[in-house]
Design a protein around this motif. Structure first.
Motif, short mmCIF file in Angstrom:
data_model
loop_
_atom_site.label_atom_id
_atom_site.label_comp_id
_atom_site.label_asym_id
_atom_site.label_seq_id
_atom_site.Cartn_x
_atom_site.Cartn_y
_atom_site.Cartn_z
N ALA A 1 -64.76 -38.02 -72.33
CA ALA A 1 -63.49 -38.26 -71.63
C ALA A 1 -63.10 -37.05 -70.79
CB ALA A 1 -62.39 -38.59 -72.64
N GLU A 2 -63.29 -35.86 -71.33
CA GLU A 2 -62.98 -34.64 -70.58
C GLU A 2 -63.87 -34.51 -69.36
OE1 GLU A 2 -61.22 -31.29 -69.22
OE2 GLU A 2 -60.48 -32.66 -70.76
N ALA A 3 -65.14 -34.83 -69.51
CA ALA A 3 -66.06 -34.78 -68.36
C ALA A 3 -65.61 -35.76 -67.28
CB ALA A 3 -67.48 -35.10 -68.81
N SER A 4 -65.16 -36.93 -67.69
CA SER A 4 -64.68 -37.92 -66.73
C SER A 4 -63.43 -37.42 -66.00
CB SER A 4 -64.38 -39.23 -67.46
OG SER A 4 -63.84 -40.18 -66.58
N HIS A 5 -62.51 -36.80 -66.74
CA HIS A 5 -61.30 -36.27 -66.12
C HIS A 5 -61.63 -35.16 -65.13
CE1 HIS A 5 -58.68 -38.69 -68.50
NE2 HIS A 5 -59.00 -38.12 -69.64
N GLN A 6 -62.57 -34.30 -65.49
CA GLN A 6 -62.95 -33.22 -64.57
C GLN A 6 -63.58 -33.78 -63.30
OE1 GLN A 6 -65.39 -30.37 -66.61
NE2 GLN A 6 -63.74 -29.74 -67.97
N LYS A 7 -64.36 -34.83 -63.45
CA LYS A 7 -65.00 -35.45 -62.28
C LYS A 7 -63.95 -36.06 -61.36
CE LYS A 7 -68.54 -38.78 -61.00
NZ LYS A 7 -69.46 -39.82 -61.47
N GLN A 8 -62.94 -36.71 -61.94
CA GLN A 8 -61.89 -37.31 -61.14
C GLN A 8 -61.07 -36.26 -60.42
OE1 GLN A 8 -59.72 -39.77 -63.88
NE2 GLN A 8 -61.08 -41.51 -63.60
N LYS A 9 -60.82 -35.13 -61.05
CA LYS A 9 -60.06 -34.05 -60.42
C LYS A 9 -60.82 -33.47 -59.24
CE LYS A 9 -57.45 -32.44 -64.42
NZ LYS A 9 -57.26 -31.31 -65.34
N ALA A 10 -62.13 -33.44 -59.32
CA ALA A 10 -62.95 -32.86 -58.26
C ALA A 10 -62.94 -33.71 -57.00
CB ALA A 10 -64.38 -32.66 -58.75
N GLN A 11 -62.69 -35.00 -57.15
CA GLN A 11 -62.69 -35.89 -56.00
C GLN A 11 -61.28 -35.95 -55.40
OE1 GLN A 11 -64.00 -39.57 -57.65
NE2 GLN A 11 -66.12 -38.92 -57.80
N PRO A 12 -61.17 -35.80 -54.09
CA PRO A 12 -59.84 -35.89 -53.47
C PRO A 12 -59.29 -37.31 -53.59
CG PRO A 12 -61.54 -35.77 -51.79
CD PRO A 12 -62.22 -35.58 -53.11
N GLU A 13 -57.99 -37.38 -53.78
CA GLU A 13 -57.36 -38.70 -53.90
C GLU A 13 -57.30 -39.37 -52.53
OE1 GLU A 13 -53.78 -39.08 -56.13
OE2 GLU A 13 -54.27 -37.34 -57.34
N LYS A 14 -57.52 -40.67 -52.55
CA LYS A 14 -57.47 -41.44 -51.30
C LYS A 14 -56.11 -42.13 -51.20
CE LYS A 14 -62.38 -42.31 -50.96
NZ LYS A 14 -63.42 -43.30 -50.71
N ASN A 15 -55.63 -42.22 -49.96
CA ASN A 15 -54.39 -42.94 -49.76
C ASN A 15 -54.68 -44.44 -49.76
OD1 ASN A 15 -55.22 -43.72 -47.14
ND2 ASN A 15 -54.34 -41.86 -46.25
#
Length: 75
Positions: free
Chosen positions: A41-55
């Motif tokens: 779960a932590e690895a998944s959260h880190q991966k999501q943080k690394a990707q910029p959010e899309k509008n």
């Protein structure tokens, strides 16, 4: 990121060993696999943080690339 993947593999190996010794129904086995799930779960959260959010427009164009408003023309 590879550090957390290494840790996940280590915890998986340990969980398999614990479950082999203590049994698949033991509390120790469940706790070992919980540790693996938490790291995943932590690895998944880190991966999501690394990707910029899309509008919302970018999300729409990702889902509908052929829409007129999402077309890109080379001049």
């Amino acid at each position: 990121m590879s550090n957390i993947q290494d840790q996940i593999e280590k915890e998986r190996t340990e969980a398999r060993e614990v479950c082999g010794v203590k049994g698949a129904e033991s509390a120790e086995c469940a706790a070992a696999w919980d540790a693996v799930e938490e790291l995943q779960a932590e690895a998944s959260h880190q991966k999501q943080k690394a990707q910029p959010e899309k509008n919302s427009f970018q999300q729409y164009c990702d889902a509908n690339p052929d829409a007129d408003e999402c077309r890109v023309y080379d001049n």
